[in-house]
Design a protein around this motif. Structure first.
Motif, short mmCIF file in Angstrom:
data_model
loop_
_atom_site.label_atom_id
_atom_site.label_comp_id
_atom_site.label_asym_id
_atom_site.label_seq_id
_atom_site.Cartn_x
_atom_site.Cartn_y
_atom_site.Cartn_z
N GLY A 11 0.84 -1.20 0.00
CA GLY A 11 0.00 0.00 0.00
C GLY A 11 0.87 1.25 0.00
O GLY A 11 1.81 1.35 0.79
N ALA A 12 0.55 2.17 -0.94
CA ALA A 12 1.35 3.41 -1.02
C ALA A 12 0.49 4.64 -0.76
O ALA A 12 0.60 5.66 -1.42
CB ALA A 12 2.02 3.51 -2.40
N GLY A 13 -0.39 4.54 0.25
CA GLY A 13 -1.11 5.72 0.72
C GLY A 13 -0.20 6.51 1.66
O GLY A 13 1.00 6.22 1.76
N PRO A 14 -0.76 7.49 2.38
CA PRO A 14 0.08 8.29 3.28
C PRO A 14 0.72 7.47 4.39
O PRO A 14 1.73 7.87 4.96
CB PRO A 14 -0.89 9.33 3.85
CG PRO A 14 -2.25 8.83 3.57
CD PRO A 14 -2.16 7.95 2.37
N GLY A 15 0.15 6.29 4.70
CA GLY A 15 0.80 5.40 5.65
C GLY A 15 1.96 4.70 4.99
O GLY A 15 3.12 4.80 5.40
N GLY A 16 1.67 4.01 3.87
CA GLY A 16 2.66 3.16 3.22
C GLY A 16 3.81 3.91 2.59
O GLY A 16 4.98 3.53 2.76
N TYR A 17 3.51 5.01 1.86
CA TYR A 17 4.64 5.65 1.16
C TYR A 17 5.58 6.34 2.15
O TYR A 17 6.80 6.34 1.96
CB TYR A 17 4.17 6.58 0.02
CG TYR A 17 3.75 7.99 0.36
CD1 TYR A 17 4.67 8.97 0.71
CD2 TYR A 17 2.41 8.36 0.28
CE1 TYR A 17 4.26 10.27 1.00
CE2 TYR A 17 2.00 9.66 0.57
CZ TYR A 17 2.94 10.61 0.94
OH TYR A 17 2.53 11.87 1.22
P1 FAD Z 1 -4.93 4.53 1.81
O1 FAD Z 1 -4.68 5.96 1.55
O2 FAD Z 1 -6.31 4.01 1.63
O3 FAD Z 1 -3.92 3.74 0.86
C1 FAD Z 1 -3.92 2.34 0.74
C2 FAD Z 1 -3.30 1.97 -0.60
O4 FAD Z 1 -3.06 0.58 -0.61
C3 FAD Z 1 -4.21 2.26 -1.79
O5 FAD Z 1 -3.47 2.84 -2.83
C4 FAD Z 1 -4.70 0.87 -2.21
O6 FAD Z 1 -5.00 0.79 -3.59
C5 FAD Z 1 -3.49 0.03 -1.85
N1 FAD Z 1 -3.77 -1.39 -1.62
C6 FAD Z 1 -4.74 -1.92 -0.83
N2 FAD Z 1 -4.62 -3.27 -0.81
C7 FAD Z 1 -3.55 -3.59 -1.58
C8 FAD Z 1 -2.92 -4.80 -1.93
N3 FAD Z 1 -3.32 -5.97 -1.44
N4 FAD Z 1 -1.86 -4.74 -2.76
C9 FAD Z 1 -1.41 -3.55 -3.25
N5 FAD Z 1 -1.96 -2.39 -2.93
C10 FAD Z 1 -3.01 -2.39 -2.11
N6 FAD Z 1 -7.78 12.38 6.06
C11 FAD Z 1 -7.19 13.48 6.56
O7 FAD Z 1 -6.34 13.36 7.43
N7 FAD Z 1 -7.52 14.73 6.13
C12 FAD Z 1 -8.46 14.93 5.18
O8 FAD Z 1 -8.73 16.07 4.79
C13 FAD Z 1 -9.10 13.80 4.62
N8 FAD Z 1 -10.02 13.95 3.66
C14 FAD Z 1 -10.58 12.85 3.09
C15 FAD Z 1 -11.53 13.03 2.09
C16 FAD Z 1 -12.12 11.94 1.50
C17 FAD Z 1 -13.14 12.16 0.40
C18 FAD Z 1 -11.73 10.62 1.89
C19 FAD Z 1 -12.32 9.41 1.23
C20 FAD Z 1 -10.79 10.44 2.89
C21 FAD Z 1 -10.22 11.54 3.51
N9 FAD Z 1 -9.28 11.41 4.54
C22 FAD Z 1 -8.72 12.52 5.09
C23 FAD Z 1 -8.87 10.08 5.04
C24 FAD Z 1 -7.54 9.66 4.43
O9 FAD Z 1 -7.68 9.65 3.03
C25 FAD Z 1 -7.15 8.30 4.96
O10 FAD Z 1 -7.12 8.32 6.36
C26 FAD Z 1 -5.77 7.91 4.45
O11 FAD Z 1 -5.73 7.88 3.05
C27 FAD Z 1 -5.38 6.53 5.00
O12 FAD Z 1 -4.09 6.25 4.55
P2 FAD Z 1 -3.57 4.76 4.41
O13 FAD Z 1 -2.17 4.87 3.91
O14 FAD Z 1 -3.83 3.99 5.64
O15 FAD Z 1 -4.49 4.09 3.27
#
Ligand code: FAD
Ligand code: AMP
Length: 475
Positions: A11-17
């Motif tokens: 996962g390369a969201g704000p956690g992963g990247y």
């Molecule tokens: P994610 O950002 O969800 O990233 C996970 C990544 O992993 C994705 O790219 C996904 O495709 C990938 N993935 C999943 N499973 C697999 C797999 N098996 N293999 C390969 N890749 C995989 N938060 C704030 O703090 N401020 C804000 O203003 C805010 N606004 C938001 C507005 C909206 C409309 C939404 C929907 C959310 C908002 N959030 C906000 C919440 C924020 O987006 C999340 O808390 C944050 O993105 C979580 O980060 P993460 O890295 O855990 O997961």
């Protein structure tokens, strides 16, 4: 490409990247696997936050607020604009460009930090000294090995049974960020953060917006005084029609409109909408991740079980961000990413979940950190409070944004700050001072004795701190 790594991040969201960058900075050979594709079918790093969450929503909130200012607020300043018009395509284009700049930036950061980036779906297939991860790609599959795994797979929109999201007429956050025209009537199911932000965008652009919320209370996680006043402002001034205590019965997609049947105040009601946004929260994403294959457990709500240092029950497998307990916020995910990378490198990574700031980017904005007044009451803790209204702030008056207030809660004995709650202009920026203060264990008196610039919105923090000791200077 070498197939063995010290750390594999899924996962390369704000956690992963962020976890991948910190791990690489600490000298660990790191791979990051991500499957996200943008609407054009191209891989796009950055997860929900950058692609379909925080960043695009803030871009549209800013654009729509500017439109509303031009229509309704510039007149107060003696600025007359004739024939204000709206070009939705340009507005969406601006948003998409901002997203692309950021997602492309992550690719550059990965290159700079020598992180191997693989596009595809990662699934754990084997445990041992080295974990095996099978990555399914567009053109086949690849298996990699890693000594440590960080699960950062984020979350997905929660679905309502029987309501089929097509992201054209019935949308989740992805579709709600890309409506190609302003709907006449927009229905939003769920009055949470996403529902309120998306509802605000389209309301400002001209939609009639009705928000249907299941719970009888509005924004139950916020301080009661803030949610009460926010509800009043959102319904009276912002123009959102918010109906609480609604039980959705069914949603039917007709040729012309979408009809929603729901129970409200003991009656069965029906409303017709042009578009519908379903924003009833998000669920942890562990789809086809192979957790069983390696023995990683999830709790009854589907979150990956972790301890206070984000360790799963399996040594060397960690999980961070939306897929684990705690607030689903980007900055919380990133800080957990840093902490876990540092733990893997033998350092002592730690995140204080008690001082995570919450922000809702409505107008006025809502932000808070720490305990609410109702939580302190429930805990039976003695506290004092100071509340300062923005209408008395010179800067807020100059901005023309005087709604709301800033409230500080401090321990009655030690005077330590226990919580700060803001409804008002730039609450998202103001809350940072409160977070720093709480992290340093500051008292209300500390803030009261620190010089705050005049005229600035931060004076509200200063005044609220003075108010804790009943010695306001401007009230
Ligand atoms: P994610 O950002 O969800 O990233 C996970 C990544 O992993 C994705 O790219 C996904 O495709 C990938 N993935 C999943 N499973 C697999 C797999 N098996 N293999 C390969 N890749 C995989 N938060 C704030 O703090 N401020 C804000 O203003 C805010 N606004 C938001 C507005 C909206 C409309 C939404 C929907 C959310 C908002 N959030 C906000 C919440 C924020 O987006 C999340 O808390 C944050 O993105 C979580 O980060 P993460 O890295 O855990 O997961
Ligand atoms: P958030 O978790 O901030 O995105 O908020 C989601 C909101 O949707 C919360 O206020 C929930 O109470 C609300 N919600 C959840 N399920 C439903 C439902 N079926 N109908 C209406 N609102 C719902």
């Amino acid at each position: 490409m070498a197939n063995n790594f010290d750390v594999a991040v899924i996962g390369a969201g704000p956690g992963g990247y962020v976890a991948a960058i910190r791990a690489a900075q600490l000298g660990l050979n790191t791979v990051c696997i991500d499957e996200f594709k943008s609407a054009d079918g191209k891989p796009s790093l950055g997860g929900t936050c950058l692609n379909v969450g925080c960043i695009p929503s803030k871009a549209l909130l800013e654009s729509s607020e500017n439109y509303e200012r031009a229509l309704h607020k510039f007149g107060d300043h003696g600025i007359e604009i004739k024939d204000v018009s709206l070009d939705v395509a340009t507005m969406l284009g601006r948003k998409d460009k901002i997203v692309q700049q950021f997602t492309g930036g992550i690719s550059l950061l990965f290159k700079k930090n020598k992180i191997t980036s693989i596009h595809g779906h990662g699934r754990l297939t084997g445990a041992g000294d080295v974990f095996q991860i099978e990555v399914t790609k567009d053109n086949g599959s690849q298996t990699i090995g890693a000594k440590h795994v960080i699960i950062a797979t984020g979350s997905l929109p929660r679905q309502i049974e029987g309501v089929a999201v097509d992201n054209v007429r019935i949308c989740d956050n992805t579709g709600a960020l890309s409506l190609n025209e302003v709907p006449g009537k927009l229905g939003v199911i769920g009055a949470g953060v996403i529902g309120l932000e998306m509802g605000s965008v389209w309301r400002r652009l001209g939609s009639e917006v009705t928000v249907l919320e299941a719970l009888p209370d509005f924004l139950a996680a916020a301080d009661d005084a803030i949610s009460r006043e926010a509800l009043r402002i959102f319904t009276k001034s912002v123009g959102l029609d918010i109906k609480l205590g609604c039980k959705i019965q069914n949603v039917k997609a007709g040729k012309k409109s979408l009809s929603v049947e729901f129970e409200h105040e003991g009656e069965l009601r029906k409303m017709e909408f042009d578009r519908l946004v379903v924003a009833v929260g998000r669920v942890p994403n562990t789809e086809n991740l192979g957790l069983d294959a390696v023995g990683v457990k999830v709790d009854e709500r589907g979150f990956v079980e972790v301890d206070e240092r984000n360790r799963t029950g399996v040594p060397n497998i960690y999980a961070i961000g939306d897929v684990v307990r705690g607030p689903m916020l980007a900055h919380k995910s990133s800080e957990e990413g840093v902490a876990v990378a540092e733990t893997i490198a033998g350092q002592h990574g730690h995140v204080n979940l008690d001082t995570i700031p919450w922000v809702i980017y409505t107008s006025p904005e809502i932000a808070w950190v720490g305990k609410t007044e109702q939580q302190l009451k429930a805990e039976g803790r003695a506290y004092r409070s100071g509340q300062f209204p923005f209408i008395v702030s010179g800067r807020a008056r100059a901005l023309g944004e005087t709604a709301g207030f800033l409230k500080m809660l401090a321990d009655a004995d030690s005077d330590r700050i226990l919580g700060v709650h803001i409804l008002g202009p730039f609450a998202s920026e103001l809350i940072a001072e409160a977070v720093v203060a709480m992290e340093f264990g500051a008292t209300a008196e500390d803030i009261a004795r620190i010089v705050h610039a005049h005229p600035s919105l931060s004076e509200a923090m200063h005044e609220a701190a003075l108010g804790v000791d009943d010695r306001f200077l401007s009230l």
